[in-house]
Design a protein around this motif. Structure first.
Motif, PDB file in Angstrom:
ATOM      1  N   LEU A 160       9.257  15.794  -0.305  1.00  0.00           N
ATOM      2  CA  LEU A 160       8.031  15.618   0.716  1.00  0.00           C
ATOM      3  C   LEU A 160       7.154  17.124   0.060  1.00  0.00           C
ATOM      4  CD1 LEU A 160       8.363  16.042   4.584  1.00  0.00           C
ATOM      5  CD2 LEU A 160       6.505  17.103   3.281  1.00  0.00           C
ATOM      6  N   VAL A 161       5.775  16.723   0.011  1.00  0.00           N
ATOM      7  CA  VAL A 161       4.712  17.461  -0.638  1.00  0.00           C
ATOM      8  C   VAL A 161       3.823  17.715   0.500  1.00  0.00           C
ATOM      9  CG1 VAL A 161       2.834  18.211  -2.244  1.00  0.00           C
ATOM     10  CG2 VAL A 161       5.317  17.417  -3.048  1.00  0.00           C
ATOM     11  N   LEU A 162       3.434  18.687   1.292  1.00  0.00           N
ATOM     12  CA  LEU A 162       2.386  18.820   2.355  1.00  0.00           C
ATOM     13  C   LEU A 162       1.188  19.366   1.446  1.00  0.00           C
ATOM     14  CD1 LEU A 162       1.651  18.307   5.372  1.00  0.00           C
ATOM     15  CD2 LEU A 162       2.520  20.496   5.690  1.00  0.00           C
ATOM     16  N   ILE A 163       0.201  18.641   1.725  1.00  0.00           N
ATOM     17  CA  ILE A 163      -1.042  19.528   1.299  1.00  0.00           C
ATOM     18  C   ILE A 163      -2.153  19.399   2.428  1.00  0.00           C
ATOM     19  CG2 ILE A 163      -3.421  18.829  -0.381  1.00  0.00           C
ATOM     20  CD1 ILE A 163      -1.342  17.490  -2.279  1.00  0.00           C
ATOM     21  N   VAL A 179       8.076  23.687   5.305  1.00  0.00           N
ATOM     22  CA  VAL A 179       8.038  23.448   3.744  1.00  0.00           C
ATOM     23  C   VAL A 179       6.408  24.344   3.596  1.00  0.00           C
ATOM     24  CG1 VAL A 179       8.871  21.423   3.884  1.00  0.00           C
ATOM     25  CG2 VAL A 179       6.270  21.589   4.383  1.00  0.00           C
ATOM     26  N   PRO A 180       6.311  24.738   2.315  1.00  0.00           N
ATOM     27  CA  PRO A 180       5.008  25.450   2.058  1.00  0.00           C
ATOM     28  C   PRO A 180       3.917  24.651   1.903  1.00  0.00           C
ATOM     29  CG  PRO A 180       6.468  25.287   0.084  1.00  0.00           C
ATOM     30  CD  PRO A 180       7.292  24.771   1.272  1.00  0.00           C
ATOM     31  N   LEU A 181       2.761  24.954   2.097  1.00  0.00           N
ATOM     32  CA  LEU A 181       1.648  23.936   1.791  1.00  0.00           C
ATOM     33  C   LEU A 181       1.452  23.855   0.170  1.00  0.00           C
ATOM     34  CD1 LEU A 181      -1.357  25.052   4.431  1.00  0.00           C
ATOM     35  CD2 LEU A 181      -0.187  22.899   3.859  1.00  0.00           C
ATOM     36  N   ALA A 182       1.419  22.982  -0.412  1.00  0.00           N
ATOM     37  CA  ALA A 182       1.053  22.775  -1.953  1.00  0.00           C
ATOM     38  C   ALA A 182      -0.402  23.318  -2.369  1.00  0.00           C
ATOM     39  CB  ALA A 182       1.191  21.390  -2.291  1.00  0.00           C
ATOM     40  N   ASN A 242       6.143  11.339  -8.417  1.00  0.00           N
ATOM     41  CA  ASN A 242       7.301  10.417  -7.463  1.00  0.00           C
ATOM     42  C   ASN A 242       7.393  11.102  -6.001  1.00  0.00           C
ATOM     43  OD1 ASN A 242       7.770   8.976  -9.536  1.00  0.00           O
ATOM     44  ND2 ASN A 242       9.247  10.315 -10.456  1.00  0.00           N
ATOM     45  N   ALA A 243       6.429  12.053  -5.507  1.00  0.00           N
ATOM     46  CA  ALA A 243       6.447  12.914  -4.294  1.00  0.00           C
ATOM     47  C   ALA A 243       6.028  11.725  -3.219  1.00  0.00           C
ATOM     48  CB  ALA A 243       5.519  13.927  -4.360  1.00  0.00           C
ATOM     49  N   ASP A 244       6.645  12.314  -1.966  1.00  0.00           N
ATOM     50  CA  ASP A 244       6.032  11.485  -0.687  1.00  0.00           C
ATOM     51  C   ASP A 244       5.144  12.487  -0.135  1.00  0.00           C
ATOM     52  OD1 ASP A 244       5.806   9.942   1.585  1.00  0.00           O
ATOM     53  OD2 ASP A 244       7.589  10.869   2.483  1.00  0.00           O
ATOM     54  N   VAL A 245       3.762  12.256  -0.276  1.00  0.00           N
ATOM     55  CA  VAL A 245       2.635  13.209  -0.213  1.00  0.00           C
ATOM     56  C   VAL A 245       2.164  13.096   1.292  1.00  0.00           C
ATOM     57  CG1 VAL A 245       0.534  14.123  -0.804  1.00  0.00           C
ATOM     58  CG2 VAL A 245       2.213  13.493  -2.548  1.00  0.00           C
ATOM     59  N   TYR A 246       1.810  14.067   1.894  1.00  0.00           N
ATOM     60  CA  TYR A 246       1.177  14.128   3.207  1.00  0.00           C
ATOM     61  C   TYR A 246      -0.166  15.036   3.257  1.00  0.00           C
ATOM     62  CZ  TYR A 246       5.268  11.606   4.852  1.00  0.00           C
ATOM     63  OH  TYR A 246       6.242  10.846   5.054  1.00  0.00           O
ATOM     64  N   ALA A 258       2.053  10.485  -7.400  1.00  0.00           N
ATOM     65  CA  ALA A 258       2.704  10.389  -5.927  1.00  0.00           C
ATOM     66  C   ALA A 258       3.213   8.725  -5.747  1.00  0.00           C
ATOM     67  CB  ALA A 258       1.672  10.634  -5.193  1.00  0.00           C
ATOM     68  N   GLU A 259       4.350   8.986  -5.206  1.00  0.00           N
ATOM     69  CA  GLU A 259       5.301   7.741  -4.955  1.00  0.00           C
ATOM     70  C   GLU A 259       4.232   7.134  -3.715  1.00  0.00           C
ATOM     71  OE1 GLU A 259       9.429   7.672  -4.794  1.00  0.00           O
ATOM     72  OE2 GLU A 259       9.122   6.097  -3.025  1.00  0.00           O
ATOM     73  N   ARG A 260       3.975   7.849  -2.508  1.00  0.00           N
ATOM     74  CA  ARG A 260       3.277   7.461  -1.316  1.00  0.00           C
ATOM     75  C   ARG A 260       2.529   8.531  -1.084  1.00  0.00           C
ATOM     76  NH1 ARG A 260       7.376   5.845   3.604  1.00  0.00           N
ATOM     77  NH2 ARG A 260       8.003   8.232   3.659  1.00  0.00           N
ATOM     78  N   VAL A 261       1.437   8.198  -0.543  1.00  0.00           N
ATOM     79  CA  VAL A 261       0.348   8.893   0.110  1.00  0.00           C
ATOM     80  C   VAL A 261      -0.226   8.615   1.618  1.00  0.00           C
ATOM     81  CG1 VAL A 261      -1.983  10.169  -0.261  1.00  0.00           C
ATOM     82  CG2 VAL A 261      -0.693   9.415  -2.139  1.00  0.00           C
ATOM     83  N   THR A 262       0.221   9.617   2.425  1.00  0.00           N
ATOM     84  CA  THR A 262       0.026   9.289   3.874  1.00  0.00           C
ATOM     85  C   THR A 262      -0.927  10.227   4.196  1.00  0.00           C
ATOM     86  OG1 THR A 262       2.328   8.961   4.123  1.00  0.00           O
ATOM     87  CG2 THR A 262       0.930   9.694   6.298  1.00  0.00           C
ATOM     88  N   ALA A 263      -2.293   9.914   4.688  1.00  0.00           N
ATOM     89  CA  ALA A 263      -3.298  10.680   5.304  1.00  0.00           C
ATOM     90  C   ALA A 263      -3.024  11.215   6.629  1.00  0.00           C
ATOM     91  CB  ALA A 263      -4.654  10.136   5.295  1.00  0.00           C
ATOM     92  N   VAL A 264      -2.833  12.250   7.186  1.00  0.00           N
ATOM     93  CA  VAL A 264      -2.608  12.897   8.325  1.00  0.00           C
ATOM     94  C   VAL A 264      -4.040  13.316   8.788  1.00  0.00           C
ATOM     95  CG1 VAL A 264      -1.515  14.306   9.996  1.00  0.00           C
ATOM     96  CG2 VAL A 264      -0.308  13.268   7.901  1.00  0.00           C
ATOM     97  N   VAL A 265      -4.631  12.597   9.582  1.00  0.00           N
ATOM     98  CA  VAL A 265      -6.217  13.001  10.028  1.00  0.00           C
ATOM     99  C   VAL A 265      -6.268  12.942  11.637  1.00  0.00           C
ATOM    100  CG1 VAL A 265      -8.406  11.898   9.867  1.00  0.00           C
ATOM    101  CG2 VAL A 265      -6.793  10.937   8.517  1.00  0.00           C
TER     102      VAL A 265
END
Ligand code: R5P
Length: 313
Positions: free
Chosen positions: A5-8, A26-29, A51-55, A83-90
Motif C-alpha cells: 500500500l502506498v498513500l500519496i 502509513v506514511p505519506l509517500a 507493483n504497489a497498490d497506490v491511493y 504501480a500495479e493499481r492506482v485508486t484516486a481518492v477524491v
C-alpha cells in the motif's frame, strides 16, 4: 491482496491527507508538485511505486482545474513508475454538478472529468457524498461512493434535537430522507429554481415545518445561495428561527459567509473534504472524514467488503 500500500497526498488538502495517513498508520509517500515558469504543472513521486497498490488522495476542489490536473499527472507518474493499481481518492469531486445538459449545447463536465481519469488509467475512484449517486454511470472505472452522513450525525450531539429535516431542493430529497430515517424525524423539501451561478429562487415547500426547529441538509455549500433560500422558505412557512445546517462539502465561495451570517443558524456542521477556511463570524464545526477514508482504503487494499462505509442508495 494487491502489492504494497502506498498513500500519496496531493497538494489540494494536505491536512486531510496527513490525517488519513495517521488514521491508516502509513506514511505519506514523498512527492513533488511544482510549476514550471511557463505555468505547466510538473509532478514527481520520490519513492518506488513498482507493483504497489497506490491511493492518490486529492479532492478536485477550487482551483479545480489545477487540482484535477495535478491528480491526473500524479496518476500517470505512478502508472509509468510501475504501480500495479492506482485508486484516486477524491473526497470532493469537482464538476459533479455538471451531470447532464440543461440545453443542447452544454458540456457534461462530470463525464469529461471521469473520462480524463480513465485516460490516465486510474483503476478505481473513491468519492464522498457525490452530488448525485447516479453519477456512477459516467465513470468508465468502478466508483466507490462513501458517505459522511453517519459521521456528521454523530457530531451533531444535542444539535440533533430537531423537529424536521429539510432538503433545500429536489436533488437533496434522498439525502434528507436518509437523515430523517437516522434521526427518526419527518422531512420537508423546498422548491428551488437556480437562476444563475450564485442565485436561486424558492417557491414554497412540501411538508410541515410550522413550529419546528429545522435541520437543513445538503451535499455542499458553495455560494450559500441554496441554504439561504431554504432557510428563508422555512421561516416564511412558520419554522422556528433556530436552524442547524449539515453539509458534507464546505466550499464557502464568494460571499457565502456574508450571506449565511445574516441567518438564524445556530451551527453549521461540515466535513474537511475541501479544507476551505470557514468564513469568520459563522459557527462552523468541522468533522474529519480521515477515519472514513482510512477505513475505505484499508478495506480496499485488503480486499475486504466496504460494508457500511459505502452509500446505500
Ligand atoms: C445543488 O443542486 C447542490 O446540491 C447544492 O445545493 C448547491 O450546489 C449549493 O450551491 P450554492 O451554495 O452555491 O447554492
Amino acid at each position: 491482496m494487491a502489492g504494497q500500500l502506498v498513500l500519496i497526498g496531493g497538494p489540494a488538502n494536505r491536512p486531510l491527507a496527513e490525517a488519513s495517513a495517521r488514521a491508516l498508520g502509513v506514511p505519506l509517500a514523498a512527492c513533488e508538485v511544482a510549476r514550471f515558469p511557463d505555468g505547466e504543472i510538473h509532478v514527481e513521486v520520490h519513492e518506488s511505486v513498482r507493483n504497489a497498490d497506490v491511493y492518490l488522495l486529492q479532492p478536485t476542489s477550487p482551483p479545480i482545474e489545477s487540482h484535477l490536473f495535478q491528480l491526473l499527472l500524479l496518476a500517470d507518474a505512478c502508472r509509468r513508475g510501475g504501480a500495479e493499481r492506482v485508486t484516486a481518492v477524491v473526497p470532493y469531486f469537482g464538476y459533479a454538478r455538471q451531470d447532464r445538459r440543461a440545453s443542447g449545447r452544454e458540456a457534461v463536465g462530470a463525464r469529461v472529468v471521469a473520462d480524463a481519469m480513465g485516460g490516465v488509467h486510474i483503476d478505481r475512484v473513491v468519492a464522498v457524498d457525490l452530488h448525485t449517486p447516479a453519477l456512477e454511470g459516467v465513470f468508465p472505472m468502478p466508483l466507490e461512493q462513501l458517505t459522511a452522513v453517519p459521521r456528521l450525525a454523530e457530531a451533531l450531539g444535542p444539535d440533533a434535537e430537531r423537529e424536521v429535516v429539510v432538503a433545500p431542493d429536489a436533488g437533496a430529497i434522498k439525502l434528507a430522507e436518509r437523515w430523517a430515517r437516522r434521526l427518526e424525524l419527518p422531512h420537508a423539501a423546498v422548491h428551488k429554481t437556480r437562476i444563475g451561478g450564485g442565485e436561486v429562487q424558492t417557491r414554497g415547500l412540501a411538508g410541515e415545518v410550522r413550529g419546528c426547529r429545522p435541520l437543513v441538509v445538503d451535499d455542499m455549500i458553495s455560494t450559500g445561495g441554496t441554504i439561504a433560500g431554504a432557510i428563508a422558505a422555512v421561516l416564511e412557512a412558520g419554522a422556528i428561527p433556530d436552524v442547524v445546517v449539515a453539509v458534507t462539502h464546505a466550499l464557502f465561495v464568494g460571499s457565502a459567509g456574508e450571506r449565511l451570517r445574516k441567518l438564524p443558524i445556530a451551527c453549521t456542521f461540515v466535513t474537511d473534504t475541501v479544507g476551505a477556511e470557514p468564513p469568520p463570524g459563522l459557527n462552523v464545526r468541522t468533522v474529519s472524514v480521515a477515519p472514513l477514508l482510512a477505513d475505505a482504503v484499508s478495506r480496499l487494499h485488503e480486499g475486504r467488503s466496504l460494508g457500511d462505509v459505502i452509500l446505500h442508495v
